[in-house]
Every structure is written in structure tokens, then in C-alpha cells.
Design an enzyme around this catalytic site. Structure first.
Site, PDB file in Angstrom:
ATOM      1  N   ASP A  39      53.984-113.620  20.628  1.00 42.02           N
ATOM      2  CA  ASP A  39      55.374-114.073  20.491  1.00 42.02           C
ATOM      3  C   ASP A  39      55.373-115.589  20.367  1.00 42.02           C
ATOM      4  O   ASP A  39      54.443-116.262  20.814  1.00 42.02           O
ATOM      5  CB  ASP A  39      56.219-113.654  21.689  1.00 42.02           C
ATOM      6  CG  ASP A  39      57.699-114.013  21.500  1.00 42.02           C
ATOM      7  OD1 ASP A  39      58.242-113.728  20.422  1.00 42.02           O
ATOM      8  OD2 ASP A  39      58.294-114.594  22.417  1.00 42.02           O
ATOM      9  N   SER A  40      56.435-116.111  19.773  1.00 43.23           N
ATOM     10  CA  SER A  40      56.558-117.561  19.629  1.00 43.23           C
ATOM     11  C   SER A  40      56.800-118.235  20.973  1.00 43.23           C
ATOM     12  O   SER A  40      56.625-119.444  21.098  1.00 43.23           O
ATOM     13  CB  SER A  40      57.707-117.895  18.668  1.00 43.23           C
ATOM     14  OG  SER A  40      58.922-117.367  19.163  1.00 43.23           O
ATOM     15  N   CYS A  94      57.898-110.459  18.224  1.00 43.87           N
ATOM     16  CA  CYS A  94      58.798-111.554  17.867  1.00 43.87           C
ATOM     17  C   CYS A  94      59.529-111.139  16.604  1.00 43.87           C
ATOM     18  O   CYS A  94      58.893-110.806  15.597  1.00 43.87           O
ATOM     19  CB  CYS A  94      57.978-112.820  17.616  1.00 43.87           C
ATOM     20  SG  CYS A  94      58.894-114.219  16.939  1.00 43.87           S
ATOM     21  N   GLU A 129      65.543-119.632  28.174  1.00 42.31           N
ATOM     22  CA  GLU A 129      64.319-120.386  28.474  1.00 42.31           C
ATOM     23  C   GLU A 129      64.561-121.511  29.482  1.00 42.31           C
ATOM     24  O   GLU A 129      63.623-121.991  30.108  1.00 42.31           O
ATOM     25  CB  GLU A 129      63.698-120.919  27.184  1.00 42.31           C
ATOM     26  CG  GLU A 129      63.264-119.794  26.263  1.00 42.31           C
ATOM     27  CD  GLU A 129      62.007-120.077  25.481  1.00 42.31           C
ATOM     28  OE1 GLU A 129      61.714-121.259  25.249  1.00 42.31           O
ATOM     29  OE2 GLU A 129      61.329-119.106  25.084  1.00 42.31           O
ATOM     30  N   CYS A 189      66.496-110.050  19.294  1.00 39.38           N
ATOM     31  CA  CYS A 189      65.623-111.127  19.771  1.00 39.38           C
ATOM     32  C   CYS A 189      65.108-110.695  21.135  1.00 39.38           C
ATOM     33  O   CYS A 189      65.886-110.192  21.960  1.00 39.38           O
ATOM     34  CB  CYS A 189      66.381-112.450  19.872  1.00 39.38           C
ATOM     35  SG  CYS A 189      65.411-113.777  20.633  1.00 39.38           S
ATOM     36  N   HIS A 226      64.329-112.264  23.693  1.00 36.59           N
ATOM     37  CA  HIS A 226      64.875-112.971  24.858  1.00 36.59           C
ATOM     38  C   HIS A 226      66.149-112.300  25.394  1.00 36.59           C
ATOM     39  O   HIS A 226      66.494-112.448  26.564  1.00 36.59           O
ATOM     40  CB  HIS A 226      65.252-114.416  24.492  1.00 36.59           C
ATOM     41  CG  HIS A 226      64.098-115.344  24.350  1.00 36.59           C
ATOM     42  ND1 HIS A 226      63.202-115.256  23.307  1.00 36.59           N
ATOM     43  CD2 HIS A 226      63.692-116.398  25.107  1.00 36.59           C
ATOM     44  CE1 HIS A 226      62.304-116.221  23.426  1.00 36.59           C
ATOM     45  NE2 HIS A 226      62.575-116.926  24.513  1.00 36.59           N
TER      46      HIS A 226
END
Length: 276
Positions: free
Chosen positions: A12-13, A75, A160, A194, A196
Site C-alpha cells: 500500500d502507499s 491500494c 493518518e 479507499c 483508509h
């Protein structure tokens, strides 16, 4: 050529792919895994196709070097912008016996069974929405399903920076959901496109009408991987089964450990590497 055996690679990024890894390990705990987060160069969502492809290929090569016969791009941006090129153009030259899989196809496959109105919303990064990958993949499987996408550029920073439960997050969560439903009031299913976004699930649910189903990707990707391995015995036997998991980051080990405690609710040992 001898077939490589080793752990399953998960790339993942940043940190979001930990939500995918968590569900995969829950369903398939017996295998060994290496998680690689390119945290030094995150986010990928606003980057060009060329840059995302270049960075993703570097990560795939690194995971291959570390012995992974199979790599999951956990991702959405990398799956949207790099997966097809890597599968078609790079794998035949690097090692035709290895495989790279993404997260968009497994999510698209489940949609036809979930929507009744055949109107589906997509909340994702700007890169994923702009790529049109979800409408293209869903249309191949379910031509009658209409996908409407809205980019949520502030959701990843909220997660994040550990602000996803803060009162300040309410405004931005509410804003993008309202935008989506204004564009198509008939939506009955929303894809959280996404990795996240599952951490924002409580707030997303709070501002989404109760009749709308929210689709987080982890369980569908995990189920798809289990099915893939059951159908591809040769690959299954090449994935080592020692129930281990190694974590790699291109950025600060301390920052990754802090994020992992948020995403996985556990402390992990992390090693720092470089990609080039």
C-alpha cells in the site's frame, strides 16, 4: 526456472492497506505475509498515472526480491493506475510464474448482489475516481449498474493524523456524502473505495441514510484471495504457511508503529527500507 516459495506480499502507499491485511489474516491466518507501506511517498491519490505506476512497480520488484510469489496491491490508486500495466507488460519479463492482484476487481464482483436499485455510489481518492476503474470493472460484470463517484481528498489526512474520531471530521464526512447523494438520490449501496475509510466507518454511517449499504473492501478482498488460492493449487503451495507477518516502511519506523496501533490495535515490529 525453479518456482519461488515465500510469503504473500501486501503493498500500500501508506497505512490504509493494513485494513486489507487485517481481514486477509483473519480469514487466512496460516500464511506468511510481508506488508510494505511506501509511507515516505504517500499519498498516491493525487499523483499522475506514470508516477503511481513507477512507484508501484518498484514496490512489487522489492517484494519479489524478498521472495513473494504473490503480491496484493492493497491500494485502490495503485490498483487503478498500475495493476494492468504490471500484469500485462512487466510480469512476463520479470517472472511469468508470479502474480500481482488488486482490490478493485474483488470489490466490483460483489456489487451486483448487494444493490437493488442498481445505483451505486463510490467514495474514494481523486485518483481512483478520475481513473474510472470502478465503473469500468462493474460494467463488465453488471452492465445495468450505474456508478457515481465523489472524491474525498480530506479523508485520508483525517485518518493518518488520527483525527477520524474528532468533531472536526464531521463536517468533511457529511460534506462528501451529501455531494454524492445529491448527484444520485437513488443510490442504495456505497463503495468505500479507499482502504483508509473503514476507520471512518462510524462517522460515515452516522451521516448516511440507514437504508444505504456501506461496502468496506477488506472482507471481499480476503474472500476473493481465499477463492483464488483454492482455484490455483500451484500458487497455494508456493505461499509459505508459518503464520508470520513482517512489516516494512519507506519512512519512519516510529510513525509506522504508531499508525499500526491505530489500524491493527496491536504493536508491530517494523523495518525501514528504500525503494528505487
Amino acid at each position: 526456472m525453479l518456482s519461488t516459495t515465500g510469503p504473500i506480499g501486501v503493498f500500500d502507499s501508506g497505512y490504509g492497506g493494513l485494513t486489507i491485511l487485517d481481514k486477509i489474516r483473519e480469514l487466512l491466518p496460516q500464511y506468511d505475509y510481508i506488508y510494505l507501506g511506501d509511507n515516505a511517498r504517500t499519498p498516491y491519490g493525487t499523483r499522475s498515472f506514470e508516477v503511481v505506476y513507477e512507484f508501484t512497480l518498484q514496490a512489487v520488484r522489492k517484494l519479489f526480491e524478498l521472495g513473494c510469489p504473490l503480491v496484493i496491491l492493497a491500494c485502490n490508486t495503485a490498483s487503478a493506475k498500475a495493476l494492468r500495466s504490471i500484469q500485462q507488460n512487466d510480469l512476463p519479463h520479470i517472472d511469468p510464474s508470479r502474480r500481482v492482484l488488486g482490490v478493485i476487481r474483488p470489490t466490483a464482483e460483489c456489487i451486483g448482489e448487494l444493490t437493488v436499485s442498481r445505483h451505486v455510489g463510490l467514495l474514494a481518492t481523486a485518483g481512483t475516481v478520475k481513473s474510472q476503474s470502478y465503473p469500468l470493472e462493474v460494467r463488465k460484470l453488471y452492465p445495468d449498474v450505474q456508478i457515481t463517484g465523489v472524491a474525498c481528498p480530506l479523508w485520508v489526512p483525517l485518518v493518518e493524523n488520527n483525527e477520524f474520531n474528532s468533531p472536526g471530521a464531521d463536517y468533511f464526512v457529511h460534506k462528501y456524502i451529501d455531494q454524492l447523494l445529491e448527484q444520485d438520490p437513488e443510490i442504495d449501496t456505497i463503495i468505500l473505495g479507499c482502504t483508509h475509510y473503514p476507520l471512518l466507518m462510524d462517522k460515515i454511517r452516522q451521516f448516511t441514510p440507514s437504508h444505504i449499504r456501506l461496502v468496506a473492501q477488506g472482507e471481499y478482498v480476503a474472500r476473493s484471495l481465499k477463492d483464488y488460492l483454492s482455484r490455483h493449487t500451484d500458487m497455494r503451495t508456493r505461499c509459505t504457511a508459518g503464520s508470520s507477518c513482517e512489516f516494512l516502511t519507506t519512512e519512519s519506523v516510529e510513525k509506522f508503529q504508531e499508525a499500526a496501533s491505530i489500524f491493527l490495535h496491536q504493536q508491530v515490529h517494523v523495518r525501514s527500507i528504500t525503494l528505487e
